[in-house]
Structures are given as C-alpha cells and as structure tokens.
Design a protein around this motif. Structure first.
Motif, PDB file in Angstrom:
ATOM      1  N   UNK A  32       2.713  11.714  47.497  1.00 42.00           N
ATOM      2  CA  UNK A  32       3.553  12.376  48.317  1.00 42.00           C
ATOM      3  C   UNK A  32       5.058  12.047  47.978  1.00 42.00           C
ATOM      4  N   UNK A  79     -10.903  43.217  34.134  1.00 41.21           N
ATOM      5  CA  UNK A  79      -9.918  42.869  35.379  1.00 41.21           C
ATOM      6  C   UNK A  79      -8.883  41.651  34.945  1.00 41.21           C
ATOM      7  N   UNK A  89       0.013  39.253  35.821  1.00 40.23           N
ATOM      8  CA  UNK A  89       0.763  40.467  36.412  1.00 40.23           C
ATOM      9  C   UNK A  89       2.107  39.946  36.958  1.00 40.23           C
ATOM     10  N   UNK A  94       2.711  36.931  39.500  1.00 39.41           N
ATOM     11  CA  UNK A  94       2.207  36.938  40.848  1.00 39.41           C
ATOM     12  C   UNK A  94       1.107  36.714  41.170  1.00 39.41           C
ATOM     13  N   UNK A  95       0.120  36.295  40.094  1.00 45.60           N
ATOM     14  CA  UNK A  95      -1.179  36.061  40.488  1.00 45.60           C
ATOM     15  C   UNK A  95      -1.631  34.614  39.627  1.00 45.60           C
ATOM     16  N   UNK A 139      -7.009  31.513  40.703  1.00 44.93           N
ATOM     17  CA  UNK A 139      -8.126  32.318  40.578  1.00 44.93           C
ATOM     18  C   UNK A 139      -8.585  33.437  41.422  1.00 44.93           C
ATOM     19  N   UNK A 140      -8.158  33.438  42.688  1.00 44.50           N
ATOM     20  CA  UNK A 140      -8.120  34.519  43.641  1.00 44.50           C
ATOM     21  C   UNK A 140      -7.597  35.900  43.115  1.00 44.50           C
ATOM     22  N   UNK A 141      -6.528  35.977  42.378  1.00 48.25           N
ATOM     23  CA  UNK A 141      -5.999  37.055  42.143  1.00 48.25           C
ATOM     24  C   UNK A 141      -6.055  37.124  40.488  1.00 48.25           C
ATOM     25  N   UNK A 142      -6.123  36.193  39.909  1.00 42.29           N
ATOM     26  CA  UNK A 142      -6.413  36.197  38.361  1.00 42.29           C
ATOM     27  C   UNK A 142      -8.052  36.380  38.554  1.00 42.29           C
ATOM     28  N   UNK A 143      -8.398  37.603  38.158  1.00 44.24           N
ATOM     29  CA  UNK A 143      -9.970  38.076  38.471  1.00 44.24           C
ATOM     30  C   UNK A 143     -10.847  37.734  36.955  1.00 44.24           C
ATOM     31  N   UNK A 144     -11.154  36.651  37.003  1.00 47.39           N
ATOM     32  CA  UNK A 144     -12.320  36.302  35.918  1.00 47.39           C
ATOM     33  C   UNK A 144     -13.484  36.616  36.568  1.00 47.39           C
ATOM     34  N   UNK A 165     -17.153  36.404  38.073  1.00 39.04           N
ATOM     35  CA  UNK A 165     -18.046  35.584  38.772  1.00 39.04           C
ATOM     36  C   UNK A 165     -19.391  35.687  38.257  1.00 39.04           C
ATOM     37  N   UNK A 203     -22.163  36.532  39.673  1.00 40.67           N
ATOM     38  CA  UNK A 203     -22.718  37.760  40.157  1.00 40.67           C
ATOM     39  C   UNK A 203     -22.114  39.102  39.489  1.00 40.67           C
TER      40      UNK A 203
END
Ligand SMILES: Cc1cc2nc3c(=O)[nH]c(=O)nc-3n(C[C@H](O)[C@H](O)[C@H](O)COP(=O)(O)OP(=O)(O)OC[C@H]3O[C@@H](n4cnc5c(N)ncnc54)[C@H](O)[C@@H]3O)c2cc1C
Lengths: 288, 756
Positions: free
Chosen positions: B126, B666, B670, B678-679, B682-687, B689, B691
């Motif tokens: 901190x 994908x 960006x 902007x990405x 891992x949510x928006x850098x779409x490697x 998964x 499935x």
C-alpha cells in the motif's frame, strides 16, 4: 486494500443503520465478485464493507403467492439447483448461470448483478423480461419497484445511498408461459456480453401469444425494456411478420456505443437476431 | 559427439509417456513460481508507468514520495549505468542493451503507454502504491503513431531522432521510424511473372498479439553488502537475465547469481528483462531484498506482444500449379524499439516450398507500442498467413486439392532455402501425405462447414548448452539441466539420460540449476533444448557409462573392453573371469574405492538442428447471423524427428494450434485515438478458453529422425503456431465466399464481410 472494516450484520435494520452511519464510505457486498475485483483494481475504495449474506431472507428462494421470492444475495449455483424455479423461469436461471465460471457461480448473485449496474449484466435483461419486482429496504421502510427502474447508467442505480435491495419477486406464472435469455460473446464463456436479450411470454390455448416482454442488454447505458417489441408479439403466433415487427422495435430501441467489444451497427443487428431466437425458444418452452 | 541415431526399435524409455515430473507440484500448488519467493526484510517494488503514448519526460520529482514513511528506495533511469552498451544473445536474436535498459526505465522520452519511468521499494504494497502517486512526472506530450503504415509515412512523428533506416544505400538523410529494410531473394522474379500461367495476389494484415502466459513477470532481487547479488525469477534463461542485468547495472557476471523459478509459461516472452535490473537497482540503493510482480494489466501494457504486420504477396505459377516465383513485402511492428522479427518472416515465408525465384522485402518499423518480444516461431506465423492464403487462392483458382497443390510444391531434401541453407531430413511430403490420409481429411466436410489447410515451417536451433549427470550413492541419478523447463524438458532430459544409462525413468530426476551451479547455456527458446541441451545430457551420460565400465574393469581386474554395460548393469564378457555382474547401485555404493564420486558435466555448442514442418487442417462453421466462428474439428500433423516424450510433443502441437486459433479469431491489441491500449485484460483480450476449442488431434511424423541428435530429436515447439492462422482463415474464407485478409476474424468483421 488496507484499513477496510468488514461488517456482517444479522438483520436488515442493522445493515441499514451501518450504511447510514458510514455516510457514503461503505459498500454493500453480496457475492463480492464485482466489488472485490473493483477494490483490488483500485476502482472502489470503501472504508467499510457490509456483507449481506448473514441477513435472513437475503440468501435463498421461497415460494410466495404462487410466485417466487429470490433473496438478493442468493448465489447463481443455488438458483441453478432449484428445480421448481428453473421450471417456471428457465430464462432467468440460464441468465444467472451464465455469469462467470463454476467458481464465480458459487458467489455471484442477481442482486449484485443488478446493483453493479453494468449495461452488459447478464441477469438483468432476463429479470426485466420476467417482470421481476425489487423489494428494497431503506430508513423510510420498504418499497417495491420494477427491475427496469433500478439501473440509472453504467455503475449507477436509483437506490438511495442508504437503501438495500432485499429480494426479487417473480410473479405467478400462467399456464403456457416461459422465457429465454441469449447473449453473444465471441468466446464460449468467461466473456462479457456484446449483446444480451431476454424474452418472456405467455401463450393461450390456441398458441397465440397474449403477453410478452422483451429486454435487451449492452445496447444502451442501461438494460432496456423494449415494450414495443413485446407488443409486436402479442396477438400473434410469432409468425415471421410478428418477429420482423419485434426486430424493428428492438432495432429502434438500441442506442449502443462502438467500442472494443463491438461496433454499434453490429450490436444492433445482433440484438435483433438474438431477440428473434430467444422469442422462439421461449415459445417452444411455453408449448412444451 | 553423438554416435548417430539409435533405431527406434531398442529404445526402452525414449518414446514412452512417463508421468510428468513437475505435474504433482503444479496441480497441488507446491511449485514455486516467480512470485512465490519471500525473504526476510523483503520490500515491495512497484513501477510508475507512463499514461501517455509518446511524451518527453521533462522532470521526475521524487521528493514527496521519498518522505513517505516506509519508502526505502526510488530509482529512475539515472540509476542505471549509462554504459549499458553492446549486445546480448537473446533467444532467436540479439538485444541491443541500451534499448533494453531504456525499455526497463525510460530515458528522456516515454515511447508507449505503460513505459516504466520510475520505481519505488517500500515496506508495504500500500505504501509503494501511495508513493507511486506521489512521484510527480512532468511530461511534454508528443504526437503519437500506432499503426505500422502510419509510422512509415513521411510526416509521421519520429520516435528516435537517431534512427536512420539500415539496409538502404545511400544512408537516408532524415531519421524515420523504419529501423531497417531487409531484402532477400534469388532468381528472376520478373521473368517468372511474365511466363506465369496463373498469378494470385493479396494484401494482408494481422494484429499485435500477446503470448498470454498465465504467470505475470515476477522477481526478487537482493543486493549483498559486498556487491554479491542474487536474483530469483521466472525466465526462459537464467544466464540471459544475468547477462542483461550485469550490462545494465555495470557489474561483473560473477557478482550476480540468478536462480530460476518454476515458470508459468513464456512462449518467447520471457527472453528479455523488464523487472530484474529495476529490482536490483532498488535493492542496491537500500540494501534490502526487493520483490516486483507485474499485474496482468502491466503484462499487457509493457511486456512484449509480437508484431502486428501488413503484408503484400504475389505468386506466379504454371497452369498445373507449380509455383515459379513470388514477391512479398512485410512491414512488421517492432514496438517502441527496433527489432521486430521481420527478417525471420522473410526467411520462413516460403520455406515450405521449392520456389525458384523470390523477391522478398521486409521493414522493421517502430511505433508507440510496447517493444515486441519473441513469440513462438517469431515472425513466421504472420508471413505464413499471407503465403498460405495466397496458396489457397491458387488452389481455388486451379480447382486443385490444397494438399495436392502443396505436395507439388513441397521442399524436399537437397533443396536450397532462400537464406542459403540446404534442406535435409525434411518430412514435409510425409506430413502432407499423413494429413491427406488422416481420418479427418478423409471425412467429408460437414453441412454448413468449411475446411482450411495450411503448412508451416520453423528452423529449430541448437547452440550453447551445458548439462551434468550425477550418480547418487544409492545408484540413482540426478540430471542437472541448464535450461528452465517451459515445455516438459525435465522429463525429456531425464528420459534421454535413463535411456543411455539403462535405468528405469523412476531412478532419474532432473533439476534446473542456477547460474553458479552449471556451465553456461543459451535460453530456452527456438525449440532448442531437447536438441542441444539433450545432446549435452546424452554425452554426459555416455561419459558416465564409460566411467562405470572403467570402474567395473578395475574391480574385476579385467580389460575394459571385456565390460559390457546393459540395462544399468555391468557384465564381464571375459569367459576367463568368473565374476557376478555389477549393478549401478553396487558400483555407486563403492565409488570411493574406484576413484571417488561419479559425475560428468558436458558443455557444447550443438550443431545440426533440423527444421520442422507442420500441416494443419481445420473444420469450422459460422453463425451466418452473428458472424461467430466455431472450430469443430482440428488436426495438426508435424515432422518431429523423433518424439522423446510423445505426450509432451502432442501437447506442444495442441498448444501451438490453440494459440494460433486465438490469433486468427479474436486476439488483438485495441488502441483508441489517444494511443492508449483499450483491452489490457484477459476479459477483453480474448484468448480462447478451453470450451472454445475442440480436442486438437495430432499426428507425429517420425519418418525422418535427425541424424545429428542421439535419438533423432528435432525441435517441436515453434512449428505448430505457424499454420493455424491460415488454416482457420482459409476455412472462414470458403464460407464467407471471399478471401479474409485481416486478422483477427472477430464476429463483427466476419458478419460485415458476409454482408458485402
Ligand atoms: C471471472 C468473472 C466473470 C464474470 N462473468 C460475468 C458474466 O458472464 N456476466 C455478468 O453479468 N457478470 C459477470 N461477472 C460480474 C459479476 O460476477 C456479476 O455481476 C455478479 O452477478 C455480481 O454479483 P455479486 O453478488 O458478486 O455482487 P457484489 O460484487 O457483491 O456486488 C456488486 C455491486 O452491487 C452492490 N450490491 C450487491 N448487493 C446489493 C444489494 N443487495 N443491495 C444494494 N447493492 C448491492 C455492491 O455494493 C456492488 O456495488 C463476472 C465476474 C468475474 C469476476
């Protein structure tokens, strides 16, 4: 995350007064799958975290007046295991169960999903389509409000600073009613909806739709109830003309942004596609 | 050197699939990764990073931060030694140390969002975070440039005013963002196009993509009062970390000990330093150990992706499909500093094909992005995307089966590569034939689906490696490797040693040593370890066998030629001697009487690496209303020489394919208008998964073992990321009905293309 007080009140009254006493420096926590991530990332810096999970009624599902009352902090996993709820509201449950992964499902709640106020929240369009009502408690007592009235913009709700969402009330289900939720993500899981659509409807004995609600997510600052889209289905058997009318209503309601997750044009197109598909799934389920 | 190839027939351990030795630790959480190390008195280090894409650093005011209780040290580039010059061998390439240093802590200018400008060490995380906010950096924001062609424009903002394009004569009169122009070729391309029966051409682009290793960069550095320093970190090369830190902090190599941690993925991205010199500079300032761990956001912002590329390709072919000439131009993003793998793109682009005339041009271009780092087969996948797309166009134009077309043009032994090497022990033809005969290719394409095929190449390399084999007193064996294990090399090292020593694999363990405990080794990269370090292991094991035989002969008082070593036991074949065989255990237990401890270390510079070839086939379907692609079946075949541990080799093929599919569909960096990423998550850098992908089937081609390796190994880790970009896009193109020229083929892009 230094110097954060953690409170776990055992009653709604205690939670409300703790919230009041904090004068804006507290945050409510249900599953924490949004809140804790925001705290770690420095986007939320509460001094007090008030955990809602010990409050009776916030966790769990009960039948009431022919419908259901879902505690606001009930986990997705618990919702998915409730057979009667799943049978009556498959769309709401599939939306809730889409959130995150198995691990996230153990915690994530519909209350948190709504109050986090993401325009892309998966649970919210399904709840809006379902006509779900929020039971909210504050210093002035309890009030009830439709789900579509709660989100006020990205990260903002219409709840007062000292109000707590206690539960969702799902209305009694007439015969031949069902719902469905679909979202588009480029991947298959662990992704955020580019578009989400919930449809709930009731058919009469002749297969004609006599009630329908359509809600879209991720195409506006909040999840939207598209009344005209529901109206387009009522009085029809969901024939192509009715579906086209519904799509036009959805398209007219969409006002998405273009961002890293999709262009405005793409989102609007896909919202129409998903609305049609969700309506047909809900119809098949209602007929089953 | 190796005594040639052992036939596959008599092998007892090599080719088996023993349980991975690092598996239990990894699944139980016991493995110690870079961030898991703690020392008493350790401080937390944090990095202050640029919020701008391009700016001059006017001043850095650390006074307020220094006054914060708990802050023990603050460093800026002034704390590095300006003398950091020269080059260091780094995986596939050389790294100019001045630039590595300026990437670790910006010098004068910040060149991308997230560029490190200062670092702080404090007693609590901190406090470190608070101190970062108190460091005041004054910037003069400069115009920025993100895309490669914009960066090449005459009026583009120039990142480095001393950068004059190398490889052009006369030397340009003006600085630019083009660090170098590379030209390669042979034959008469103009004539080939003039005589061509068919010509295909296209322009392609790919986005910058990140290696996406799960473990963020992490290290602990501890400066000793006598200057002796220790660094614990996860990297692809402890010797490389030592060399780079020594240069940047102007220290002798022997003053730095680097202890490799377990590594949670690298894929080339951990063949440089970001944190280590910073942590050691902080420790040097305050005398306490300093730990720095990157967040995922920092990993995306400030550690190497690989280049996005813009490419033009033209093929000339006869009416029967024989490719006679090709032209290609590659423009690769280098990021903020020179050094994109464009040269490797040129070398690999046509390496699968025997093309008489080639004219290849490449540009290495800087822009306001993070400096690129190696990523599996650096430079090859993008170039292969363009070439394999063009070949698919040719197949469509000629109405030829894509495998038959490739068979017609495939390189064979004896062919000359454009970079001058002669092709040898190449099994591309067998690999193509194996795909053609595979159950996958033999199954008709499903309704609404399409199939894409593509090939790929990687050199594989050898180089400097060291290994030791120690015989324990109880007859067990420890193999000491000089290379961090990122792909299962501890298993293959142990297996090769066990094979040579005649021991069961359970009796052989392998460990990765620190920089003071084994001879020098190049990094784990370029698919070199099983080949080069494996060669050192086998030679060390051979020395052990010779020593064991000598000791048995001494015990039996017979001629060493009368001693046979088989299945871990020495037998006397002298009929005149009536002695019982001596096991490893028996000899080891009495080693003091026969000359002391039994150990051997070998250091070598391995030559004779053999290139690998891969052919992938991909079936997919596209939701016509949303543009979303689903890969339904995927098979990867590869010329692997010999698979030491086939399950690991299959894993390499599957992993490469998975990463390549992500690249195709994908993954992308960006950027917004202000030059900010902007990405960075891992949510928006779409490697992909788990499935998202079907089980990836593999076919290992072992018809051409590498004669220069004791067991025939070739490298296997790079090739499998080369074909997928085009295998996927060739299938997508067939459904869309037009050539897909831009990656990633995200749903929105595909839907827009389908609507045209
Ligand atoms: C890995 C991962 C994947 C995810 N995937 C998805 C996904 O696919 N789809 C999706 O929609 N979301 C996803 N999320 C986001 C998140 O999980 C959901 O929004 C979830 O429903 C939040 O519920 P929670 O109980 O954890 O909320 P919390 O984090 O506890 O709370 C969220 C917000 O709501 C407030 N709040 C909570 N309960 C109440 C209440 N009763 N009254 C008033 N305010 C309240 C909190 O103060 C906070 O601001 C994901 C998150 C993670 C970490």
């Amino acid at each position: 995350m230094s110097g954060v007080d953690y409170l776990a009140p055992a009653s709604v009254a205690d939670a409300v007064s703790a919230l009041r006493a904090s004068a804006g420096s507290a945050r409510l926590m249900a599953g924490g799958t949004d809140l804790l991530v925001q705290m770690r990332g420095g986007r939320a810096k509460p001094e007090v975290v008030i955990d809602l999970k010990r409050i009776p009624g916030l966790m769990g599902i009960r039948g009431e007046g022919g419908g259901f009352v879902i505690g606001a902090a009930t986990s997705g996993a618990a919702l998915g295991e409730h057979e009667a709820l799943k049978a009556a509201w498959p769309g709401v449950i599939e939306a809730a169960n889409l959130i995150g992964s198995t691990q996230v499902q153990g915690r994530a709640s519909l209350g948190g999903n709504l109050c986090n106020a993401s325009p892309a929240a998966d649970g919210v369009p399904a709840l809006i389509a379902a006509g779900a009502v929020c039971i909210i408690e504050g210093p002035a007592g309890a009030r009830e409000v439709q789900v579509e009235k709660v989100q006020a913009g990205p990260g903002k709700t219409t709840l007062a600073a000292d109000e707590i969402l206690l539960a969702f009330r799902l209305p009694p289900r007439p015969a031949r009613s069902s719902d469905a939720y679909l979202r588009l993500i480029p991947r298959t899981e662990m992704d955020i909806a580019v578009v989400g659509v919930g449809v709930s409807l009731t058919l009469d004995a002749g297969g004609v739709c006599n009630a329908a609600r359509v809600s879209v997510g991720a195409v506006a600052p909040t999840c939207l109830l598209v009344e005209a889209a529901g109206v387009a289905l009522v009085g029809t058997t969901l024939d192509d003309a009715a579906l086209a009318k519904m799509e036009a209503a959805v398209s007219a309601a969409c006002r998405p942004i273009s961002d890293k997750r999709g262009t405005a044009e793409y989102r609007t197109k896909v919202a129409c596609v998903l609305a049609r598909r969700a309506a047909l799934i809900a119809k098949d389920r209602a007929n089953a | 050197m190796s005594d040639g190839n052992q036939g596959g027939v008599n092998l007892k351990v090599v080719g088996q699939r023993p349980i991975r030795p690092d598996g239990v630790d990894k699944v139980t959480g016991r493995a110690q990764f870079g961030a898991d190390f703690h020392l008493p008195g350790m401080l937390t280090g944090r990095i202050k990073r640029s919020p701008h894409a391009h700016a001059r650093v006017v001043s850095i005011d650390t006074r307020a931060a220094e006054k914060l209780p708990g802050v023990k040290a603050i460093v800026t580039s002034a704390d590095f030694d300006a003398g950091a010059a020269g080059e260091v061998e780094a995986g596939e390439s050389h790294a100019a140390m001045k630039e590595v240093a300026a990437n670790c802590l910006a010098h004068g200018k910040v060149l991308y969002q997230g560029h490190a400008v200062a670092a702080v060490a404090a007693t609590q995380p901190e406090i470190a975070a608070e101190a970062l906010d108190l460091i005041e950096v004054t910037y003069e924001v400069l115009p920025h440039v993100i895309d490669v062609e914009a960066a090449m424009a005459a009026d583009a903002p120039v990142l480095h005013d001393d950068m004059y394009t190398k490889g052009v004569t006369p030397k340009p009169g003006k600085a630019s963002n083009v660090a170098a122009k590379h030209v390669m070729g042979r034959g008469d391309v103009a004539a080939a196009f003039k005589a061509a029966g068919v010509i295909v051409e296209g322009s392609y682009e790919t986005a910058a993509v990140h290696q996406g290793y799960i473990e963020p960069h992490a290290c602990v550095a501890s400066w000793g009062a006598d200057g002796q320093s220790t660094i614990w970190c996860s990297s692809q090369g402890q010797f490389l970390v030592r060399a780079m830190v020594a240069k940047i902090l102007n220290m002798p190599l022997s003053d730095i000990k680097v202890i490799p941690a377990e590594i949670g993925g690298g894929f080339g991205g951990k063949t440089t330093v970001y944190l280590e010199p910073v942590a050691l500079a902080l420790s040097r300032k305050c005398g306490r150990p300093v730990k720095i761990v990157m967040s995922r956001e920092e990993v995306f912002l400030a550690s190497g992706p690989t280049s996005g590329a813009v490419m033009d390709v033209r093929l000339a072919a006869t009416k029967d499909g024989k490719i006679t000439g090709a032209e290609m131009t590659l423009k690769y993003q280098a990021g903020a500093f020179q050094g994109s793998p464009v040269n490797l793109g040129l070398m690999t682009a046509f390496a699968c094909y025997d093309v008489e005339s080639l004219a290849l041009t490449g540009y290495d271009v800087v822009s306001n992005r993070p400096k690129v780092a190696a990523y599996r087969a650096p430079g090859a996948p993008m170039a292969a995307f363009a070439v394999e797309s063009a070949i698919d166009d040719l197949a469509l134009k000629l109405g030829m089966d894509p495998i038959d077309l490739r068979l017609l043009n495939a390189v064979r032994d004896g062919a000359k590569t454009v970079y001058g090497a002669t092709v040898r022990c190449c099994a591309l033809v067998e690999t193509l034939e194996a795909i053609k005969a595979s159950p996958h290719y033999q199954t008709p394409v499903g309704k609404g689906q399409a199939r894409g095929v593509a090939a790929g190449f990687w050199f594989n390399v050898g180089g400097e490696s060291s290994a030791a084999v120690h015989v324990d007193e109880d007859g067990g064996v420890t193999v000491v490797s000089s290379n961090p294990d990122i792909g299962g090399s501890r298993a293959s090292m142990a297996m090769m040693a066990a094979e040579r020593l005649g021991l069961p694999i359970e009796r052989v363990r392998c460990t990765v040593a620190d920089t003071t405990s084994i001879g020098y080794s190049g990094s784990t990269g370029g698919s070199r370890v099983t080949f080069a370090t494996g060669m050192a292991v086998v030679e060390a094991a051979q020395k052990i066998v010779a020593d064991l035989k000598r000791r048995a002969a001494q015990t039996w008082e017979c001629d060493i030629a009368m001693v046979e070593w088989k299945d871990g036991v020495a037998t006397c074949i002298d009929p005149a001697k009536d002695v019982k065989p001596l096991s490893m255990k028996a000899i080891a237990g009495k080693s003091a009487k026969t000359g002391g401890p039994i150990a051997a270390e070998v250091s070598l510079n391995a030559q004779g690496a053999a290139a690998g070839f891969g052919v992938h086939v991909c079936d997919l379907e596209i939701d016509p209303e949303t543009g979303r692609t689903t890969v339904v079946r995927y098979t990867a075949a590869q010329d692997v020489g010999r698979a030491i541990h086939p399950a690991y080799v299959e894993g390499q093929l599957q992993g490469g394919a998975a990463q390549g599919i992500g690249w195709a569909l994908n993954e992308e960096y960006v950027y917004g208008k202000s030059g900010l990423l902007e990405n960075a998550s891992f949510l928006d850098y779409r490697m992909p998964v788990a499935s998202d992908l079907p089980m990836i089937d593999t076919i290992l081609i072992e018809t051409k073992p590498n004669p220069r390796h004791p067991f025939g190994a070739k490298g296997v880790g790079e090739v499998p990321i080369v074909p997928p970009l085009a295998a996927v896009s060739n299938a997508v193109s067939r459904i869309v009905g037009r050539r897909m020229t831009s990656l990633p083929m995200s749903p929105a892009k595909v839907l827009a293309e389908m609507a045209k």
